[in-house]
Scaffold this active site. Structure first.
Site, short mmCIF file in Angstrom:
data_model
loop_
_atom_site.label_atom_id
_atom_site.label_comp_id
_atom_site.label_asym_id
_atom_site.label_seq_id
_atom_site.Cartn_x
_atom_site.Cartn_y
_atom_site.Cartn_z
N GLY A 261 36.46 34.08 40.39
CA GLY A 261 37.17 32.81 40.41
C GLY A 261 37.27 32.22 41.79
N ASP A 262 37.98 31.08 41.88
CA ASP A 262 38.09 30.33 43.12
C ASP A 262 39.15 30.87 44.06
OD1 ASP A 262 36.34 27.84 42.51
OD2 ASP A 262 37.60 28.05 40.75
N CYS A 263 40.03 31.74 43.58
CA CYS A 263 41.20 32.10 44.38
C CYS A 263 41.24 33.54 44.85
CB CYS A 263 42.48 31.78 43.60
SG CYS A 263 42.80 30.01 43.43
N ILE A 264 41.16 34.50 43.94
CA ILE A 264 41.45 35.89 44.30
C ILE A 264 40.50 36.43 45.36
CG2 ILE A 264 41.64 38.25 43.45
CD1 ILE A 264 42.74 37.12 40.85
N SER A 267 40.69 34.13 48.62
CA SER A 267 41.93 34.29 49.40
C SER A 267 41.93 35.59 50.19
CB SER A 267 43.14 34.25 48.46
OG SER A 267 43.31 32.96 47.91
#
Length: 413
Positions: A261-264, A267
Site C-alpha cells: 500500500g501507499d502508507c505502511i 512510512s
C-alpha cells in the site's frame, strides 16, 4: 464559476473522500486532479471510481447537489478560502520522500491564493516537509508571509481502503502558528467527527509516520512468529488467538506475504531516512523493513518446497495463475503489493497469469503487461494471494490451489 470554499488538489484515495465530506458539510468544493481520465471517471461516476474510500451513493449525492465540482489541473487553480493538498508523496531513493508533486501543487496554489487563505497539507510527509518544502515554496511564489498573510497546517488523513467512512476516524491537525492551528481545526472539524490538535507540523508528520511504522514492525514480527511456529510445529493462528485474549499490552497482527500500500512500507522508509538524516540509528525499523522486503521471495521459496513435498511439477515447468493482486482485499490498489512482487519473482521461471476483478491490467518489472484472466483460465497451479470478500471464493477442482495470503502456502482442499 461561483466562489469556491475549498479546493482539493488530488482526487485519489484521500482527496476524493475529503472533497465529498466537505461538500456534504455544505461547502462548495472544487476537486482538481492532474489526470484528465481520473476527472472523467469521477464525473461519469464509473464503477469503482470511489476507490473503496467513497461509496457510489455519497459521490452521486455530492455531484448532484452541485456542491462538488471537478476540474483538470490544466484549467488552473481558482481563488479559494481553503486549499487541501492530497497529492501522492511516494518514496524515492533510499526511502526519502519524493516531493516533486507536492512542490508542484504548492506552487500552483501559491499563484492562485489570496491573503488570508488556509493551506492544509494532507499528503503523507516525512518529518520537516511542511516547514522545509511547502512553506518556503508558497512564500517565495506568492510573496506572502506564512502565519501572517496566509495560514499553513498539516493534517495527515487516515484511510482504510475497503472500509469507507474516513470522516469517522479522528484527524490529527497542527498549524505553523497557533492561529494556523485554530483555523485548520475549524475546517477539519467539518469533515471529521473528532480532531486531535498537536503542537507542531513536525509532530503531526511524525504521528502518521509512526503509526504506520508501528504496523510494519508488528506485521514483520508476526511473520517471524509464523516461521518459529512452523519450526516448532505449532499453529500460528492458535498462538495469536490465545495471545489476543490478554486484555492489555497486546495488539494482534497477522502474518502475510508482505505489507503493501501507499502508507505502511513507505512510512517505515521515511522513518529510517529521517533517523539517518539526524545521525540516528533505527535498528528495529530497519530489521522490520528487511523482513517485509524478503517476504515475497520467501513465499515463492516456501511454494517450491510445498510442490516438491507433494511430488508436483516444479515452478519452471508450470503455468501459474495468481488470484488477487491488490495489496489488501477489496481495493483496486496494487502499489507496493506483495502479490505483484510474488508475480515478478515467479515470472523469471514460470508462465504466470493472474485473476483480479479489481485490476484489469498489470505492468510487471520486466515491462510485460498482463491482462486479468478468468479464474478458470488454463493453469497447472493456482495461488491465492489476496482474498476479496466481495467476490466468489477461488475454486478449482482440476489443479492444485495454494492459499498464500498468510505468507505460507497452504494447499486448499
Amino acid at each position: 464559476m461561483d466562489i469556491i470554499d475549498i479546493t482539493v488538489i488530488g482526487l485519489g484515495f484521500t482527496g476524493l473522500p475529503t472533497a465529498v465530506a466537505a461538500a456534504r458539510s455544505g461547502l462548495t468544493v472544487l476537486g482538481v486532479d492532474a489526470s484528465a481520465e481520473r476527472v472523467r471517471e469521477i464525473s461519469e461516476q464509473r464503477p469503482g471510481c470511489g476507490l473503496t474510500t467513497v461509496t457510489e451513493q455519497e459521490l452521486n449525492s455530492a455531484l448532484a447537489s452541485g456542491r462538488l465540482l471537478l476540474r483538470h489541473s490544466t484549467q488552473g487553480i481558482p481563488h479559494s478560502n481553503v486549499y487541501v493538498l492530497c497529492v501522492p508523496t511516494p518514496a524515492g531513493r533510499h526511502g526519502r520522500l519524493d516531493v516533486s508533486l507536492l512542490a508542484q501543487a504548492a506552487d500552483e496554489v501559491a499563484k492562485a491564493m489570496r491573503p488570508g487563505a488556509l493551506v492544509i497539507v494532507q499528503s503523507t510527509c516525512a518529518p520537516g516537509t511542511v516547514e522545509e518544502v511547502v512553506l518556503p515554496r508558497i512564500a517565495a511564489v506568492s510573496g506572502l508571509c506564512a502565519g501572517l498573510d496566509f495560514h499553513l497546517a498539516h493534517s495527515p488523513v487516515r484511510t482504510d481502503p475497503g472500509n469507507v467512512g474516513v470522516d469517522t476516524v479522528p484527524r490529527v491537525v497542527a498549524g505553523y502558528t497557533p492561529r494556523c492551528t485554530e483555523l485548520a481545526v475549524r475546517f477539519v472539524s467539518r469533515v471529521a467527527r473528532r480532531v486531535v490538535a498537536v503542537s507542531s507540523t513536525r509532530a503531526a508528520e511524525l504521528v502518521k509516520i509512526f503509526e504506520n511504522t508501528f504496523r510494519m514492525v508488528n506485521i514483520s514480527l508476526a511473520n517471524e512468529l509464523a516461521a518459529l511456529c512452523r519450526a516448532q510445529r505449532v499453529d500460528v493462528d492458535e498462538v495469536l488467538e490465545a495471545a489476543g485474549s490478554k486484555p492489555y499490552g497486546f495488539l494482534r497482527h497477522r502474518p502475510g506475504p508482505g505489507a503493501g500500500g501507499d502508507c505502511i512500507p513507505v512510512s517505515a522508509g521515511f522513518f529510517t531516512a529521517s533517523a539517518r538524516r539526524h545521525g540516528l540509528h533505527s535498528p528495529v525499523v530497519d530489521a522490520a523493513i528487511a523482513v517485509n522486503d524478503a517476504m515475497p521471495a520467501h513465499t515463492v521459496h516456501r511454494l517450491r518446497e510445498a510442490l516438491a513435498a507433494r511430488g508436483l511439477p516444479p515452478l519452471r515447468r508450470s503455468r501459474v495463475l495468481v488470484a488477487g493482486v491488490t495489496y489488501k482485499p477489496d481495493t483496486a490498489n496494487v502499489r507496493q503489493s506483495a502479490a505483484v512482487r510474488v508475480i515478478n519473482e515467479l515470472s523469471g521461471e514460470a508462465d504466470v497469469a493472474y485473476h483480479d476483478p479489481y485490476v484489469p491490467s498489470l505492468l510487471l518489472d520486466n515491462g510485460t503487461t498482463l491482462v486479468s484472466q478468468p479464474v478458470s483460465a488454463p493453469a497447472d497451479l493456482v495461488l491465492i494471494m489476496t482474498r476479496h470478500a466481495a467476490h466468489e471464493p477461488v475454486r478449482r477442482d482440476d489443479v492444485p490451489v495454494f492459499d498464500c495470503s498468510s505468507g505460507d502456502p497452504v494447499e486448499v482442499a
